[in-house]
Design an enzyme around this catalytic site. Structure first.
Site, PDB file in Angstrom:
ATOM      1  N   ALA A 152      -1.346   0.516   6.887  1.00 56.92           N
ATOM      2  CA  ALA A 152      -1.499  -0.650   7.757  1.00 56.92           C
ATOM      3  C   ALA A 152      -2.431  -1.657   7.105  1.00 56.92           C
ATOM      4  O   ALA A 152      -3.278  -1.298   6.286  1.00 56.92           O
ATOM      5  CB  ALA A 152      -2.052  -0.221   9.116  1.00 56.92           C
ATOM      6  N   ASP A 153      -2.271  -2.903   7.500  1.00 51.63           N
ATOM      7  CA  ASP A 153      -3.194  -3.943   7.066  1.00 51.63           C
ATOM      8  C   ASP A 153      -3.355  -4.950   8.199  1.00 51.63           C
ATOM      9  O   ASP A 153      -2.360  -5.408   8.767  1.00 51.63           O
ATOM     10  CB  ASP A 153      -2.704  -4.652   5.813  1.00 51.63           C
ATOM     11  CG  ASP A 153      -3.824  -5.418   5.146  1.00 51.63           C
ATOM     12  OD1 ASP A 153      -4.536  -4.800   4.328  1.00 51.63           O
ATOM     13  OD2 ASP A 153      -4.024  -6.605   5.480  1.00 51.63           O
ATOM     14  N   THR A 154      -4.599  -5.258   8.514  1.00 50.49           N
ATOM     15  CA  THR A 154      -4.903  -6.193   9.593  1.00 50.49           C
ATOM     16  C   THR A 154      -5.481  -7.468   8.997  1.00 50.49           C
ATOM     17  O   THR A 154      -6.397  -7.417   8.186  1.00 50.49           O
ATOM     18  CB  THR A 154      -5.922  -5.571  10.580  1.00 50.49           C
ATOM     19  OG1 THR A 154      -5.350  -4.370  11.121  1.00 50.49           O
ATOM     20  CG2 THR A 154      -6.243  -6.529  11.721  1.00 50.49           C
ATOM     21  N   GLY A 199       0.105  -5.413  10.140  1.00 48.73           N
ATOM     22  CA  GLY A 199       1.368  -4.933   9.599  1.00 48.73           C
ATOM     23  C   GLY A 199       1.267  -3.432   9.405  1.00 48.73           C
ATOM     24  O   GLY A 199       0.217  -2.919   9.018  1.00 48.73           O
ATOM     25  N   LYS A 257       0.836  -1.208   0.000  1.00 50.16           N
ATOM     26  CA  LYS A 257       0.000   0.000   0.000  1.00 50.16           C
ATOM     27  C   LYS A 257       0.869   1.256   0.000  1.00 50.16           C
ATOM     28  O   LYS A 257       0.578   2.226  -0.709  1.00 50.16           O
ATOM     29  CB  LYS A 257      -0.911   0.014   1.234  1.00 50.16           C
ATOM     30  CG  LYS A 257      -2.034  -0.999   1.199  1.00 50.16           C
ATOM     31  CD  LYS A 257      -2.822  -0.945   2.513  1.00 50.16           C
ATOM     32  CE  LYS A 257      -3.912  -1.984   2.570  1.00 50.16           C
ATOM     33  NZ  LYS A 257      -4.633  -1.942   3.871  1.00 50.16           N
TER      34      LYS A 257
END
Length: 194
Positions: A71-73, A108, A55
């Protein structure tokens, strides 16, 4: 608190915005559509970091003085990654699979400036009680969790009645490990507290 550079959040998530605001940081928001696909051979924590980094790369050429946060969950049940559900049926299947089990939520995060990229992650273990089908249907019909990995939000009704305990950061499950983010912002010289 003083930021040495403007902070830019690349996220549509109202939860991430709320957490950054709660941290007392001034920031602006810039959002692009970025495909959230990842190589199949990545391990679980690698998936979250890869997506956050991927991203951030979409903004690399346009950064000036800003520090970008992406961010990525992801929700992991064993080795299976549970993404955002596409339908009521898929959401119900996910919640049934999480019912009575322990799973991990991994977020992350990527901090990107013109000079450097820093990527890290945090992991929280979540323990769900046995959920009834009526509880699952009520939650999906009322809260429509189609924008949430694993088909649930810990801060919503299902978290209140269904989550027995967690090990790790609550805020990580909400979508941003703010304690780790705060520490990295200070360690990298982007933030001072006085």
């Amino acid at each position: 608190m003083n930021l040495s550079r403007p902070l830019l959040l690349a996220s549509n998530s109202p939860r991430r915005r709320e957490l950054l605001t709660g941290l007392g940081l001034n920031y602006s928001v810039r959002v692009k559509d970025v495909h959230e696909e990842f190589p199949a051979d990545l391990k679980r924590a690698e998936v979250a970091e890869y997506l956050a980094s991927h991203k951030a790369d979409a903004y690399k050429e346009e950064l000036q003085e800003e520090v970008l946060i992406t961010a990525d969950t992801i929700v992991c049940l064993g080795d299976k990654v549970l993404n955002k559900p596409q339908s009521h049926h898929e959401a119900a299947e996910m919640l049934r699979s999480l019912s009575g089990t322990t799973h991990e939520v991994i977020t992350g995060v990527c901090l990107l400036s013109k000079e450097r990229k820093t990527v890290f992650h945090d992991i929280t273990k979540v323990y769900f009680k046995e959920l009834t089908q009526a509880e699952i249907d009520f939650y999906i019909n009322r809260y429509k969790p189609f924008d949430k990995a694993g088909a649930y939000g810990i801060q919503e009704w299902i978290g209140m009645i269904g989550i027995e305990r967690i090990e790790g950061s609550y805020f990580n499950v909400v979508g941003l490990p703010v304690q780790k983010l705060y520490t990295f912002l200070i360690d990298l010289g982007y933030l001072t507290v006085d």
